[in-house]
Design a protein around this motif. Structure first.
Motif, PDB file in Angstrom:
ATOM      1  N   ASP B 170       0.814  -1.219   0.000  1.00 16.90           N
ATOM      2  CA  ASP B 170       0.000   0.000   0.000  1.00 16.90           C
ATOM      3  C   ASP B 170       0.847   1.268   0.000  1.00 16.90           C
ATOM      4  O   ASP B 170       0.507   2.256  -0.650  1.00 16.90           O
ATOM      5  CB  ASP B 170      -0.871   0.060   1.268  1.00 16.90           C
ATOM      6  N   ILE B 171       1.940   1.238   0.773  1.00 16.18           N
ATOM      7  CA  ILE B 171       2.742   2.449   0.923  1.00 16.18           C
ATOM      8  C   ILE B 171       3.393   2.813  -0.398  1.00 16.18           C
ATOM      9  O   ILE B 171       3.450   3.980  -0.786  1.00 16.18           O
ATOM     10  CB  ILE B 171       3.780   2.267   2.052  1.00 16.18           C
ATOM     11  N   GLU B 173       2.192   1.979  -3.274  1.00 18.64           N
ATOM     12  CA  GLU B 173       1.098   2.409  -4.150  1.00 18.64           C
ATOM     13  C   GLU B 173       0.702   3.847  -3.835  1.00 18.64           C
ATOM     14  O   GLU B 173       0.381   4.623  -4.733  1.00 18.64           O
ATOM     15  CB  GLU B 173      -0.092   1.473  -3.999  1.00 18.64           C
ATOM     16  N   ALA B 174       0.750   4.175  -2.533  1.00 15.82           N
ATOM     17  CA  ALA B 174       0.443   5.554  -2.148  1.00 15.82           C
ATOM     18  C   ALA B 174       1.441   6.502  -2.791  1.00 15.82           C
ATOM     19  O   ALA B 174       1.078   7.572  -3.285  1.00 15.82           O
ATOM     20  CB  ALA B 174       0.474   5.689  -0.627  1.00 15.82           C
ATOM     21  N   ALA B 175       2.711   6.099  -2.806  1.00 14.50           N
ATOM     22  CA  ALA B 175       3.741   6.933  -3.433  1.00 14.50           C
ATOM     23  C   ALA B 175       3.449   7.085  -4.923  1.00 14.50           C
ATOM     24  O   ALA B 175       3.583   8.166  -5.488  1.00 14.50           O
ATOM     25  CB  ALA B 175       5.122   6.315  -3.227  1.00 14.50           C
ATOM     26  N   ARG B 176       3.024   5.999  -5.537  1.00 14.60           N
ATOM     27  CA  ARG B 176       2.694   6.040  -6.964  1.00 14.60           C
ATOM     28  C   ARG B 176       1.536   7.011  -7.205  1.00 14.60           C
ATOM     29  O   ARG B 176       1.543   7.778  -8.153  1.00 14.60           O
ATOM     30  CB  ARG B 176       2.309   4.640  -7.427  1.00 14.60           C
ATOM     31  N   MET B 177       0.522   6.954  -6.313  1.00 17.24           N
ATOM     32  CA  MET B 177      -0.610   7.867  -6.445  1.00 17.24           C
ATOM     33  C   MET B 177      -0.161   9.303  -6.232  1.00 17.24           C
ATOM     34  O   MET B 177      -0.723  10.230  -6.797  1.00 17.24           O
ATOM     35  CB  MET B 177      -1.711   7.536  -5.426  1.00 17.24           C
ATOM     36  N   ASP B 178       0.838   9.477  -5.350  1.00 15.12           N
ATOM     37  CA  ASP B 178       1.334  10.825  -5.060  1.00 15.12           C
ATOM     38  C   ASP B 178       2.174  11.382  -6.202  1.00 15.12           C
ATOM     39  O   ASP B 178       2.655  12.503  -6.120  1.00 15.12           O
ATOM     40  CB  ASP B 178       2.173  10.806  -3.775  1.00 15.12           C
ATOM     41  N   GLY B 179       2.385  10.579  -7.235  1.00 14.74           N
ATOM     42  CA  GLY B 179       3.091  11.083  -8.399  1.00 14.74           C
ATOM     43  C   GLY B 179       4.550  10.685  -8.471  1.00 14.74           C
ATOM     44  O   GLY B 179       5.305  11.271  -9.244  1.00 14.74           O
ATOM     45  N   ALA B 180       4.958   9.705  -7.667  1.00 16.37           N
ATOM     46  CA  ALA B 180       6.360   9.307  -7.696  1.00 16.37           C
ATOM     47  C   ALA B 180       6.659   8.460  -8.932  1.00 16.37           C
ATOM     48  O   ALA B 180       5.865   7.616  -9.313  1.00 16.37           O
ATOM     49  CB  ALA B 180       6.705   8.516  -6.438  1.00 16.37           C
ATOM     50  N   GLN B 184      11.852   7.398  -7.959  1.00 14.76           N
ATOM     51  CA  GLN B 184      11.509   8.112  -6.714  1.00 14.76           C
ATOM     52  C   GLN B 184      10.857   7.185  -5.702  1.00 14.76           C
ATOM     53  O   GLN B 184      11.091   7.290  -4.500  1.00 14.76           O
ATOM     54  CB  GLN B 184      10.571   9.281  -7.027  1.00 14.76           C
ATOM     55  N   LYS B 188      13.019   7.222  -2.538  1.00 13.94           N
ATOM     56  CA  LYS B 188      12.496   8.061  -1.450  1.00 13.94           C
ATOM     57  C   LYS B 188      11.578   7.323  -0.491  1.00 13.94           C
ATOM     58  O   LYS B 188      11.302   7.810   0.605  1.00 13.94           O
ATOM     59  CB  LYS B 188      11.734   9.256  -2.040  1.00 13.94           C
ATOM     60  N   VAL B 189      11.051   6.183  -0.899  1.00 17.39           N
ATOM     61  CA  VAL B 189      10.121   5.486  -0.015  1.00 17.39           C
ATOM     62  C   VAL B 189      10.641   4.097   0.367  1.00 17.39           C
ATOM     63  O   VAL B 189      10.805   3.782   1.544  1.00 17.39           O
ATOM     64  CB  VAL B 189       8.721   5.373  -0.662  1.00 17.39           C
ATOM     65  N   PRO B 192      14.495   4.133   2.231  1.00 15.94           N
ATOM     66  CA  PRO B 192      14.508   4.602   3.621  1.00 15.94           C
ATOM     67  C   PRO B 192      13.762   3.661   4.567  1.00 15.94           C
ATOM     68  O   PRO B 192      14.131   3.511   5.718  1.00 15.94           O
ATOM     69  CB  PRO B 192      13.790   5.958   3.556  1.00 15.94           C
ATOM     70  N   MET B 193      12.723   3.015   4.040  1.00 14.82           N
ATOM     71  CA  MET B 193      11.945   2.140   4.917  1.00 14.82           C
ATOM     72  C   MET B 193      12.648   0.825   5.204  1.00 14.82           C
ATOM     73  O   MET B 193      12.362   0.170   6.187  1.00 14.82           O
ATOM     74  CB  MET B 193      10.584   1.848   4.278  1.00 14.82           C
TER      75      MET B 193
END
Lengths: 369, 277
Positions: B170-171, B173-180, B184, B188-189, B192-193
């Protein structure tokens, strides 16, 4: 402006078809809720709109522009996930500004947008915290904030409240309704909870096994379900279904004889109904009235009574072993095993044919004509 | 009758003693190696072995006279870090696609990759030697970097895969929705995780490269030889010099030992392969 049109959308995983030809129009500013039992394809449909799921065939248009093959990042939609999906290594502020930074907006704009979203959602004091230091409700708010800052064309919600406890769910539901008013945005919301669907939606889309069963306003669906599935899915407690046979048809309606021998004339169109065919009579819990056992020919035995304070739900068994749910006032006192009489309000009864399709009401048919 | 508290205490003492004993047994060879490195050659051979003796630094000075320690150490550093960096550049994207875009063959691909680690390396020595000879990579650092990257890649991909698997899809996918973009999203996601897990992957790779002896002995001579080759050179036709061998071994182990000590927390987590969250 955010009109979404879906044309004949299909999605298969190997042999299994999850979405079996979805056609849907969503208008600007509408709050649309996809509702259905688990596995009905509602989440897959939402994810296909988001671009997170590749579709097998069909087309999706956003404001007349086809987006079926477009990457999620390019669709200008924002999504709130059931698991919140916050970035655990970023502060609340960073979580919300991430998309804007990726879009290359300048610092001032980003800050003002984040502060604005934080104000709407009352997240101000939490901006420097990490997601792990927030409660469930706060995390959900951050997830919503993350989508608000972007001013997307459409907000997508994938069961956003199902991880919250009951009290918080009610509170967030109200906040979402208010948010929809304030932002005046188009929202698509997936849930399996019919209360959320009824309370939030301008338009409810009931899905079952990859197909749309019915689309309409909550009240439209509640009062005029097109089939047994929709009738049974919406409404709490569920509608009761009583099997019977058509005895006679006339201009004023269809007379059915229930298996218990009770006869009832339902004012529905008789065009497609033949005497002798099997039908189901559907009746909602609030449309059954309990009377003295001697004043009705329709008798039943009280099985279980659930006292909720405001209402009492009675589950009764007819003499031919059919279960009926009845909603009575909170102060109803009945004893287990007691025989009672039932009165069905024919005007509020639904008649479903052998295929489970609802036979249109006469009043309704007149309206349409 | 012992109380519950006393019983717990006794249990702790017994378990603690066993743990210490096991640790001592494991550590003993290293201890003996360090001890021997400070002995004279004669003391090193003495029977019964001597625990107390007059320490000398003679072995260490003679190593530096005979060969340039820093030349070998530098080779070890270059080869270990070089192959670890290249390995990570390949392992991260590979593990990303396997963890988040799983197909029905992903599991078997992973198993197949790991199974290559189960073959005896000597089986492919001749072909690889010939390949290296024909391409002029014998006794080059580049050659070692390539071979180390290849032999460690299965483990690195497997480890990175295990860590990525722990990250909710999900996280991303959230980045993908945010335009990454894809880059990126990973940079960026995802990274770091999973930095804890990836750090242990890096560490393990460094250690495996540093300690590798089979290929370095067979594919290098003097130019690209790392510390493991230096150690081996002390069991030479001139005879076996225990004290000097111990000294050079100590010198070869020291850097990675210090390194491991500093990062032991990461390492323990890494070696448990993410089994415990």
């Amino acid at each position: 402006m955010a009109d979404l049109t879906i044309k004949n959308l299909r999605k298969s995983y190997g042999e299994t078809e999850i979405l079996k030809g979805i056609n849907l129009d969503i208008k600007d500013h509408e709050f649309v809720v996809f509702v259905g039992p688990s596995g009905c394809g509602k989440s897959t449909l939402l994810r296909s709109i988001a671009g997170l799921e590749e579709v097998s065939s069909g087309e999706i248009f956003l404001n007349d522009k086809e987006i079926t093959e477009l990457a999620p990042a390019k669709r200008d939609l924002a999504m709130v996930f059931q698991s919140y999906a916050l970035y655990p290594h970023m502060s609340v502020r960073k979580n919300m500004s991430f998309a804007l930074e990726l879009a290359g907006q300048d610092k001032e704009t980003i800050n003002s947008k984040v502060d604005e979203a934080a104000r709407i959602l009352e997240l101000g004091p939490l901006l420097d915290r990490k997601p792990k230091d927030l409660s469930g409700g706060q995390r959900q708010r951050v997830a919503i904030g993350r989508s608000i800052v972007r001013h997307p064309e459409i907000f997508l919600f994938d069961e956003p409240l199902s991880n919250l406890d009951a009290a918080l769910r009610v509170q967030m539901r109200l906040e979402l309704a208010r948010l929809h008013q304030d932002l005046n945005a188009t929202m698509i919301y997936v849930t399996h909870d019919q209360v959320e669907a009824m309370t939030l939606a301008d338009k409810v889309v009931v899905l079952n096994q990859g197909r749309i069963e019915q689309v309409g306003s909550p009240m439209e669906l509640y009062h005029h379900p097109v089939n047994e599935f929709v009738a049974g899915f919406l409404g709490m407690p569920k509608m009761s279904f009583l099997p019977g046979k058509v005895k006679s048809v006339s201009a004023s309606g269809v007379t059915a004889e229930l298996t218990s021998g009770y006869e009832i004339e339902v004012p529905v169109s008789s065009d497609s109904i033949q005497p002798g065919s099997d039908v189901n009579i559907g009746v909602r819990p609030e449309h059954v009235i309990i009377t003295d056992k001697n004043s009705s020919k329709f008798q039943a035995i009280l099985d279980v009574a659930e006292h909720l304070g405001s209402d009492t739900y009675c589950y009764v068994k007819t003499l031919d072993k059919q279960m009926i749910t009845i909603r009575t006032p909170g102060d109803f006192l009945g004893t287990f095993g007691e025989t009672i009489g039932l009165n069905l309000d024919p005007l509020q009864c639904h008649l479903f044919d052998t295929n489970g399709k609802a036979v249109p009401r006469l009043s309704r048919a007149a309206e349409v004509a | 009758m012992l109380s519950l508290k006393q019983r717990r205490r006794a249990q702790t003492v017994v378990l603690g003693t066993i743990a210490w004993l096991v640790a001592l047994i494991i550590f003993f060879p290293i201890f003996w190696m360090i001890l021997t490195s400070f002995k004279t050659e004669i003391d090193a051979f003495a029977t019964p072995p001597q625990l107390f003796f007059t320490p000398t630094l003679e072995n260490y000075t003679s190593i530096n006279e005979r060969s340039d320690y820093f030349h070998f150490a530098w080779n070890s550093v270059v080869v270990s870090f070089g192959s670890t960096i290249i390995g990570m550049l390949i392992a991260v994207p590979a593990a990303y696609s396997m963890a988040f875009f799983e197909t029905k063959r992903t599991k078997s691909t992973l198993l197949w990759m790991l199974s290559t680690k189960m073959l005896p390396p000597v089986g492919v020595l001749v072909p690889i030697y010939l390949l290296f000879k024909d391409t002029g990579m014998l006794d080059t650092k580049l050659g070692l970097v390539i071979i180390y990257t290849l032999i460690n890649l299965p483990i690195m991909v497997w480890m990175a895969y295990t860590y990525f698997k722990e990250i909710p899809k999900d996280i991303l996918e959230a980045a993908r929705m945010d335009g990454a973009t894809l880059f990126q999203e990973i940079w960026k996601v995802l990274l770091p995780m999973s930095k804890g897990g990836l750090a242990s992957t890096v560490l393990l790779s460094l250690i495996l490269c540093w300690n590798e002896a089979f290929w370095s002995l067979n594919l290098t001579a003097s130019q690209a030889a790392p510390l493991t080759a230096l150690i081996a050179s002390y069991s030479s036709p001139e005879g076996l010099f225990w004290a000097k061998l111990s000294a050079v071994s100590t010198l070869a182990c020291a850097p990675i030992l210090v390194f491991g000590w500093i990062s032991q927390k990461q390492l323990v987590r890494g070696l448990s392969f993410g089994a415990v969250k």
